[in-house]
Design a protein around this motif. Structure first.
Motif, PDB file in Angstrom:
ATOM      1  N   SER A 144       0.926  -0.942   0.108  1.00 28.25           N
ATOM      2  CA  SER A 144       0.111  -0.088   0.090  1.00 28.25           C
ATOM      3  C   SER A 144       0.878   1.241   0.019  1.00 28.25           C
ATOM      4  N   GLN A 153      -8.899   5.205 -10.508  1.00 24.06           N
ATOM      5  CA  GLN A 153     -10.101   5.420  -9.638  1.00 24.06           C
ATOM      6  C   GLN A 153     -11.384   5.367 -10.256  1.00 24.06           C
ATOM      7  N   GLU A 185      -5.974   4.434  -6.195  1.00 28.59           N
ATOM      8  CA  GLU A 185      -7.060   4.815  -5.484  1.00 28.59           C
ATOM      9  C   GLU A 185      -8.360   4.196  -6.090  1.00 28.59           C
ATOM     10  N   GLY A 243     -11.721   4.468  -4.109  1.00 28.72           N
ATOM     11  CA  GLY A 243     -11.812   5.743  -3.624  1.00 28.72           C
ATOM     12  C   GLY A 243     -13.310   6.542  -3.981  1.00 28.72           C
ATOM     13  N   ARG A 265     -17.108  -0.951  -0.864  1.00 33.24           N
ATOM     14  CA  ARG A 265     -15.648  -0.893  -0.597  1.00 33.24           C
ATOM     15  C   ARG A 265     -15.359  -2.137   0.209  1.00 33.24           C
ATOM     16  N   THR A 288      -3.446   4.477  -1.875  1.00 31.60           N
ATOM     17  CA  THR A 288      -4.922   4.816  -1.368  1.00 31.60           C
ATOM     18  C   THR A 288      -4.691   6.093  -0.384  1.00 31.60           C
ATOM     19  N   ASP A 302      -6.828   6.284   2.080  1.00 30.86           N
ATOM     20  CA  ASP A 302      -7.564   5.521   3.220  1.00 30.86           C
ATOM     21  C   ASP A 302      -6.536   4.720   3.716  1.00 30.86           C
ATOM     22  N   GLU A 336      -7.839   1.408   4.908  1.00 34.42           N
ATOM     23  CA  GLU A 336      -7.574   0.395   3.699  1.00 34.42           C
ATOM     24  C   GLU A 336      -5.987  -0.125   3.563  1.00 34.42           C
TER      25      GLU A 336
END
Ligand SMILES: Nc1ncnc2c1ncn2[C@@H]1O[C@H](COP(=O)(O)OP(=O)(O)OP(=O)(O)O)[C@@H](O)[C@H]1O
Ligand SMILES: [Mg+2]
Length: 260
Positions: free
Chosen positions: A34, A81, A167, A170, A177, A199, A201, A204
């Motif tokens: 990530s 995305q 993403e 997103g 999600r 990401t 998040d 996440e």
């Protein structure tokens, strides 16, 4: 586990603007990496490097020990995305299209038996992402989550070793999600993928990743913000394997390694 992707003193510069500086990094085969970091840090630029859409200004990137070809190869697939699927093609045609580009680069179309085989491969991949009953739909007839499933199928039908995600979830609702997290985790295992996912998040990043990298500038010059680029400032290996973590788990343990 062996090193799949390797970055040695990699820089990305646009004119006199330094975006990424002196990046040194090894990514193991089978990792789920990530990438987090502030907007404009160079996360998408980093993915474009791996994709081969862009070459480094300096330094070397290798895949399996061989210098990365300066073009998008079938060994790397990407999901953005949104808007990465073709609106004028059905779900099945969108997915077959990926194979046509790989197998018939000149004509861009497959015929007869090859076409049949491509449709079978595409259908299998669409089943794997849960779109087996939506082959004839157009993107405009589908939800955001379904469109992202299609984008994933389109990337995976070429059977890449590396899946790049920018993403990808997103723009989706939280419930959808969570479904997508379960899907991507399953595909990662089933197809023995190495995944690099950008990401915003943090949860996440930690729930899905086997490793979390933070890209940011290590030095700032307030009078000339373009003078310094971003690099890996934190490199966090996750102790727990992601399959042992639930979406709601709060007891994620990490080893923090300041990457100097
Ligand atoms: N082709 C280009 N030419 C000039 N500058 C570029 C180019 N592509 C990206 N940049 C610049 O490089 C920097 C990093 O962009 P990038 O899109 O990689 O950031 P990011 O970390 O993905 O940001 P975000 O989180 O907002 O998506 C930005 O300042 C951007 O303006
Ligand atoms: Mg970006």
């Amino acid at each position: 586990m062996s090193t799949l992707l390797s970055f040695r003193d990699v820089w990305v510069e646009y004119g006199d603007r330094i975006i990424i500086e002196k990046l040194n990094l090894d990514i193991e085969e089978g990792a789920f990496v990530s990438i987090v970091g502030p907007s404009g840090a160079g996360k998408s630029s980093f993915l474009r490097l791996i994709l081969g859409q862009e070459g480094p200004s300096r330094g070397v990137i290798t895949l399996d020990g061989t210098a990365l070809a300066p073009e998008c190869g079938p060994d790397r697939g990407v999901v953005f995305q949104r808007y990465s699927v073709f609106p004028h093609l059905t779900v099945l045609r969108n997915t077959v299209f990926g194979l046509e580009c790989a197998k018939a680069p000149v004509l861009g179309r497959l015929f007869g038996r090859t076409r049949h085989a491509a449709e079978a491969e595409a259908t299998e991949m669409l089943n794997a992402v849960g779109l087996g009953h939506s082959l004839d739909l157009y993107p405009a007839q589908m939800s955001g989550g379904m469109q992202q499933r299609l984008a994933i199928a389109q990337a995976l039908v070429k059977r890449p070793r590396v899946l790049l995600l920018d993403e990808p979830f997103g723009a989706l609702d939280p419930g959808i999600r969570a479904d997508m997290h379960a899907l991507i985790r399953r595909l990662w295992r089933e197809y023995s993928l190495t995944i690099v996912m950008v990401t915003h998040d943090i949860r996440e990043a930690f729930t899905l990743g086997t490793r979390v990298l933070a890209l940011d500038k290590r030095r700032h010059d307030p009078h000339a913000p373009h003078r310094y680029g971003a690099t890996v400032v934190y490199d966090l290996p996750m102790r727990a394997r992601p399959e042992e973590l639930s979406e709601t788990s709060d007891d994620i343990t990490i080893d923090v390694i300041r990457n100097n």
